[in-house]
Design an enzyme around this catalytic site. Sequence first.
Site, mmCIF file in Angstrom:
data_model
loop_
_atom_site.group_PDB
_atom_site.id
_atom_site.type_symbol
_atom_site.label_atom_id
_atom_site.label_comp_id
_atom_site.label_asym_id
_atom_site.label_seq_id
_atom_site.Cartn_x
_atom_site.Cartn_y
_atom_site.Cartn_z
ATOM 1 N N GLY A 73 0.786 -1.233 0.000
ATOM 2 C CA GLY A 73 0.000 0.000 0.000
ATOM 3 C C GLY A 73 0.815 1.278 0.000
ATOM 4 O O GLY A 73 0.339 2.321 0.448
ATOM 5 N N SER A 74 2.032 1.211 -0.582
ATOM 6 C CA SER A 74 2.846 2.438 -0.554
ATOM 7 C C SER A 74 2.261 3.518 -1.461
ATOM 8 O O SER A 74 2.377 4.708 -1.147
ATOM 9 C CB SER A 74 4.299 2.125 -0.922
ATOM 10 N N ARG A 117 -16.139 -14.900 -9.088
ATOM 11 C CA ARG A 117 -15.623 -13.550 -9.333
ATOM 12 C C ARG A 117 -16.777 -12.533 -9.307
ATOM 13 O O ARG A 117 -16.659 -11.439 -8.770
ATOM 14 C CB ARG A 117 -14.923 -13.549 -10.703
ATOM 15 N N MET A 177 -4.511 -6.499 -6.854
ATOM 16 C CA MET A 177 -4.113 -7.533 -7.813
ATOM 17 C C MET A 177 -5.283 -8.470 -8.136
ATOM 18 O O MET A 177 -5.204 -9.683 -7.953
ATOM 19 C CB MET A 177 -2.916 -8.319 -7.263
ATOM 20 N N ASN A 213 -6.056 3.295 -12.202
ATOM 21 C CA ASN A 213 -5.113 2.232 -11.834
ATOM 22 C C ASN A 213 -3.700 2.733 -12.069
ATOM 23 O O ASN A 213 -3.477 3.621 -12.905
ATOM 24 C CB ASN A 213 -5.350 0.991 -12.699
ATOM 25 N N HIS A 255 0.036 1.164 -13.104
ATOM 26 C CA HIS A 255 0.645 -0.057 -13.620
ATOM 27 C C HIS A 255 2.149 0.180 -13.765
ATOM 28 O O HIS A 255 2.563 1.222 -14.293
ATOM 29 C CB HIS A 255 0.025 -0.425 -14.976
ATOM 30 N N THR A 277 9.426 4.786 -6.705
ATOM 31 C CA THR A 277 9.566 6.168 -6.209
ATOM 32 C C THR A 277 8.851 7.144 -7.148
ATOM 33 O O THR A 277 8.273 8.133 -6.682
ATOM 34 C CB THR A 277 11.050 6.593 -6.076
ATOM 35 N N GLN A 278 8.844 6.836 -8.434
ATOM 36 C CA GLN A 278 8.126 7.690 -9.392
ATOM 37 C C GLN A 278 6.618 7.483 -9.302
ATOM 38 O O GLN A 278 5.842 8.422 -9.481
ATOM 39 C CB GLN A 278 8.604 7.409 -10.823
HETATM 40 C C1 GAR Z 1 3.041 -1.067 -7.555
HETATM 41 O O1 GAR Z 1 4.308 -1.137 -8.147
HETATM 42 C C2 GAR Z 1 1.960 -1.034 -8.613
HETATM 43 O O2 GAR Z 1 2.337 -0.318 -9.766
HETATM 44 C C3 GAR Z 1 1.808 -2.500 -8.914
HETATM 45 O O3 GAR Z 1 1.895 -3.143 -7.672
HETATM 46 C C4 GAR Z 1 2.717 -2.364 -6.809
HETATM 47 C C5 GAR Z 1 1.947 -2.093 -5.538
HETATM 48 O O4 GAR Z 1 2.749 -1.479 -4.579
HETATM 49 N N1 GAR Z 1 0.569 -2.760 -9.562
HETATM 50 C C6 GAR Z 1 0.379 -3.751 -10.442
HETATM 51 O O5 GAR Z 1 1.243 -4.525 -10.745
HETATM 52 C C7 GAR Z 1 -1.011 -3.804 -11.021
HETATM 53 N N2 GAR Z 1 -1.070 -4.771 -12.074
HETATM 54 P P1 GAR Z 1 2.104 -0.758 -3.336
HETATM 55 O O6 GAR Z 1 1.116 -1.754 -2.707
HETATM 56 O O7 GAR Z 1 3.259 -0.484 -2.421
HETATM 57 O O8 GAR Z 1 1.417 0.486 -3.816
#
Ligand code: GAR
Length: 197
Positions: free
Chosen positions: A12-13, A69, A98, A115, A117, A180-181
């Site tokens: 969840g960052s 689903r 996810m 979203n 990605h 970070t970006q």
């Molecule tokens: C992030 O890098 C996000 O872009 C990716 O999962 C990570 C979640 O990190 N998302 C996907 O791959 C979606 N298909 P976070 O939980 O620290 O935000």
Amino acid sequence: MKNIVILISGSGSNMAAIVNTAQRDHWAEQYGARVAAVVSNKADAGGLVFARAHGLAAEVLDHKTFASREAFDAALMALIDRYDTPGHPVLVVLAGFMRILTPGFVEHYAGRMTNIHPSLLPAFGGLHTHQRALDAGCRFAGATVHLVTADLDHGPILDQAAVPVLPGDRADTLAARVLTQEHIIYPRAIADLLRKK
Ligand code: GAR
């Protein structure tokens, strides 16, 4: 007040970056918007700790307890829509969520679900984006914020950031540089959306 509901599955960052930016930039006063709730499909998602510590409603909806689903998505939709306010449908923010969503769910939130990605879309939709970028010999990698449509990882692009691929990079080192970006572009893209609405 317009409510934002953030869906997560893990650390969840990105969610934390959005919550911190909303506070720092006074989204409530600026845009009449607030992050109201964080929903995870996993009970052990690290991001839930941050959400609770910040006084947000933090809810778990475990997809494994649903027969299909469609049933999971219907329950998730009902949960999210509790945060609609008169004249202000919820903005749904997928942040490391996810799960593939059903067409009906996507349609319900058309134009108001985003979203992030971890690739420069339209390249490398799906999983293992960083390893695939390395394997392809890409000189740049990055992340994309987009509106969610039925076409997985291919909705209209709202923002992107590119980072160089460096000699000796592995998937994890590249992922960290991209992340970070992500923390910069995702809050920025949401603020842009709120400004336009
Ligand atoms: C992030 O890098 C996000 O872009 C990716 O999962 C990570 C979640 O990190 N998302 C996907 O791959 C979606 N298909 P976070 O939980 O620290 O935000």
